[in-house]
Design a protein around this motif. Structure first.
Motif, PDB file in Angstrom:
ATOM      1  N   ALA A 215       1.749 -10.177  -0.588  1.00 20.02           N
ATOM      2  CA  ALA A 215       1.958  -9.258   0.527  1.00 20.02           C
ATOM      3  C   ALA A 215       1.065  -8.037   0.299  1.00 20.02           C
ATOM      4  N   TYR A 216       0.495  -7.526   1.380  1.00 20.36           N
ATOM      5  CA  TYR A 216      -0.449  -6.415   1.298  1.00 20.36           C
ATOM      6  C   TYR A 216      -0.023  -5.262   2.192  1.00 20.36           C
ATOM      7  N   THR A 217      -0.433  -4.057   1.800  1.00 22.07           N
ATOM      8  CA  THR A 217      -0.246  -2.856   2.598  1.00 22.07           C
ATOM      9  C   THR A 217      -1.620  -2.347   3.012  1.00 22.07           C
ATOM     10  N   LEU A 218      -1.763  -2.053   4.303  1.00 18.30           N
ATOM     11  CA  LEU A 218      -3.005  -1.522   4.856  1.00 18.30           C
ATOM     12  C   LEU A 218      -2.772  -0.091   5.310  1.00 18.30           C
ATOM     13  N   ILE A 219      -3.668   0.793   4.877  1.00 15.82           N
ATOM     14  CA  ILE A 219      -3.620   2.201   5.265  1.00 15.82           C
ATOM     15  C   ILE A 219      -4.933   2.540   5.959  1.00 15.82           C
ATOM     16  N   MET A 220      -4.862   3.272   7.069  1.00 15.45           N
ATOM     17  CA  MET A 220      -6.051   3.850   7.698  1.00 15.45           C
ATOM     18  C   MET A 220      -5.848   5.359   7.707  1.00 15.45           C
ATOM     19  N   THR A 221      -6.779   6.073   7.105  1.00 15.33           N
ATOM     20  CA  THR A 221      -6.628   7.512   6.944  1.00 15.33           C
ATOM     21  C   THR A 221      -7.926   8.257   7.254  1.00 15.33           C
ATOM     22  N   ASP A 222      -7.778   9.525   7.636  1.00 13.46           N
ATOM     23  CA  ASP A 222      -8.913  10.415   7.890  1.00 13.46           C
ATOM     24  C   ASP A 222      -8.847  11.544   6.869  1.00 13.46           C
ATOM     25  N   PRO A 223      -9.715  11.506   5.845  1.00 15.82           N
ATOM     26  CA  PRO A 223      -9.693  12.573   4.844  1.00 15.82           C
ATOM     27  C   PRO A 223     -10.391  13.851   5.309  1.00 15.82           C
ATOM     28  N   ASP A 224     -10.906  13.860   6.535  1.00 16.23           N
ATOM     29  CA  ASP A 224     -11.671  15.009   7.036  1.00 16.23           C
ATOM     30  C   ASP A 224     -10.943  15.772   8.148  1.00 16.23           C
ATOM     31  N   ALA A 225      -9.627  15.624   8.236  1.00 13.37           N
ATOM     32  CA  ALA A 225      -8.874  16.289   9.311  1.00 13.37           C
ATOM     33  C   ALA A 225      -8.536  17.733   8.931  1.00 13.37           C
ATOM     34  N   PRO A 226      -8.649  18.668   9.856  1.00 10.10           N
ATOM     35  CA  PRO A 226      -9.131  18.512  11.223  1.00 10.10           C
ATOM     36  C   PRO A 226     -10.654  18.577  11.358  1.00 10.10           C
ATOM     37  N   SER A 227     -11.326  19.058  10.298  1.00 10.27           N
ATOM     38  CA  SER A 227     -12.793  19.057  10.326  1.00 10.27           C
ATOM     39  C   SER A 227     -13.314  18.871   8.908  1.00 10.27           C
ATOM     40  N   PRO A 228     -14.504  18.256   8.780  1.00  9.74           N
ATOM     41  CA  PRO A 228     -15.048  18.019   7.429  1.00  9.74           C
ATOM     42  C   PRO A 228     -15.274  19.308   6.633  1.00  9.74           C
TER      43      PRO A 228
ATOM     44  N   ASN B 236     -13.389  21.979   6.854  1.00 10.75           N
ATOM     45  CA  ASN B 236     -12.085  22.564   6.550  1.00 10.75           C
ATOM     46  C   ASN B 236     -11.003  21.481   6.661  1.00 10.75           C
ATOM     47  N   PRO B 237     -10.983  20.541   5.710  1.00  8.23           N
ATOM     48  CA  PRO B 237     -10.048  19.404   5.808  1.00  8.23           C
ATOM     49  C   PRO B 237      -8.642  19.746   5.308  1.00  8.23           C
ATOM     50  N   HIS B 238      -8.054  20.850   5.818  1.00  6.81           N
ATOM     51  CA  HIS B 238      -6.767  21.319   5.286  1.00  6.81           C
ATOM     52  C   HIS B 238      -5.591  20.393   5.607  1.00  6.81           C
ATOM     53  N   LEU B 239      -5.758  19.437   6.529  1.00  7.63           N
ATOM     54  CA  LEU B 239      -4.691  18.465   6.782  1.00  7.63           C
ATOM     55  C   LEU B 239      -4.869  17.206   5.931  1.00  7.63           C
ATOM     56  N   ARG B 240      -5.894  17.202   5.107  1.00  6.21           N
ATOM     57  CA  ARG B 240      -6.215  16.027   4.299  1.00  6.21           C
ATOM     58  C   ARG B 240      -4.985  15.443   3.673  1.00  6.21           C
ATOM     59  N   GLU B 241      -4.761  14.219   3.866  1.00  3.32           N
ATOM     60  CA  GLU B 241      -5.401  13.266   4.770  1.00  3.32           C
ATOM     61  C   GLU B 241      -4.526  13.146   6.013  1.00  3.32           C
TER      62      GLU B 241
ATOM     63  N   ASP C 256       0.305  13.957   8.880  1.00  2.00           N
ATOM     64  CA  ASP C 256      -0.523  15.019   8.290  1.00  2.00           C
ATOM     65  C   ASP C 256      -0.159  15.218   6.826  1.00  2.00           C
ATOM     66  N   TYR C 257      -1.128  15.701   6.064  1.00  2.00           N
ATOM     67  CA  TYR C 257      -0.977  15.950   4.629  1.00  2.00           C
ATOM     68  C   TYR C 257      -0.619  14.674   3.872  1.00  2.00           C
ATOM     69  N   PHE C 258      -1.013  13.537   4.429  1.00  2.00           N
ATOM     70  CA  PHE C 258      -0.799  12.264   3.756  1.00  2.00           C
ATOM     71  C   PHE C 258      -1.713  12.213   2.541  1.00  2.00           C
ATOM     72  N   ASN C 259      -1.258  11.582   1.477  1.00  2.00           N
ATOM     73  CA  ASN C 259      -2.082  11.433   0.284  1.00  2.00           C
ATOM     74  C   ASN C 259      -1.990   9.985  -0.187  1.00  2.00           C
ATOM     75  N   THR C 260      -3.116   9.283  -0.113  1.00  2.00           N
ATOM     76  CA  THR C 260      -3.137   7.860  -0.465  1.00  2.00           C
ATOM     77  C   THR C 260      -2.692   7.629  -1.897  1.00  2.00           C
ATOM     78  N   ARG C 261      -3.187   8.458  -2.827  1.00  2.00           N
ATOM     79  CA  ARG C 261      -2.808   8.274  -4.238  1.00  2.00           C
ATOM     80  C   ARG C 261      -1.299   8.459  -4.437  1.00  2.00           C
ATOM     81  N   THR C 262      -0.745   9.534  -3.867  1.00  2.00           N
ATOM     82  CA  THR C 262       0.686   9.806  -4.004  1.00  2.00           C
ATOM     83  C   THR C 262       1.509   8.681  -3.376  1.00  2.00           C
ATOM     84  N   PHE C 263       1.096   8.230  -2.188  1.00  2.00           N
ATOM     85  CA  PHE C 263       1.791   7.139  -1.502  1.00  2.00           C
ATOM     86  C   PHE C 263       1.774   5.873  -2.358  1.00  2.00           C
TER      87      PHE C 263
END
Length: 173
Positions: free
Chosen positions: A64-77, A79-84, A140-147
């Motif tokens: 079984a696999y988990t797929l994540i789609m994320t934007d590490p550049d939110a809201p702008s490259p 100033n990515p303060h919402l990363r991810e 917002d403020y999602f973190n792939t590593r933490t998740f």
């Protein structure tokens, strides 16, 4: 497989989003049945309005696999303060199928970059078991590593990313 990781390192996906990993499963992401995602290539926002078909390779039908789609550049490259920003999350995808066979726990949100060129990253993890992944608190403020740590996913088994920027009237022609 180190050649696969090179564009991910150049695009700062390895480093900013995930740690160095060994790609071990083939993943193909295709929008509108003909636009395949390739590392670092640009795709227009109008093409990515609907969720893509994500095919999972491998040779283990029971995996079984988990797929994540994320934007590490939110809201702008710059100033990515919402990363991810989390755009999509699908769990319990059976091996050798596609994401439509999994459980969508965060629905697909169409990327709409407003400022600058954004990277949109698809990351695939192999789960330790089925129904073991929990829904994150926020997009917002999602973190792939933490998740990954919280859900005992380990390192990714595949990743690919594309770039997108706002379409102006002149670029749509």
């Amino acid at each position: 497989m180190s050649r696969i990781l090179e564009p991910l390192s150049v695009g700062r996906v390895v480093g900013e989003v995930v740690d160095n990993f060994t790609a071990s499963v083939k993943m193909t992401v295709v929008y509108n049945s003909n636009k395949q995602v390739a590392n670092g290539h640009e795709i227009m926002p109008s093409v990515i309005a609907s969720k893509p078909r994500v095919e999972i390779g491998g040779d283990d039908l029971r995996a079984a696999y988990t797929l994540i789609m994320t934007d590490p550049d939110a809201p702008s490259p710059s100033n990515p303060h919402l990363r991810e920003h989390l755009h999509w999350l699908v769990t319990d995808i059976p091996g050798t199928t596609d994401a439509s066979f999994g459980k969508e726990i965060v629905s697909y949100e169409s990327p709409k970059p407003v400022v600058g060129i954004h990277r949109y990253v698809f990351i695939l993890f192999k789960q330790k078991g089925r129904q073991t992944v929990t829904c994150p608190a926020s997009r917002d403020y999602f973190n792939t590593r933490t998740f990954s740590d919280e859900n005992n996913l380990g390192l990714p088994v595949a990743a690919v990313y594309f770039n997108a920027q706002r379409e102006t009237a002149a670029r749509r022609k």
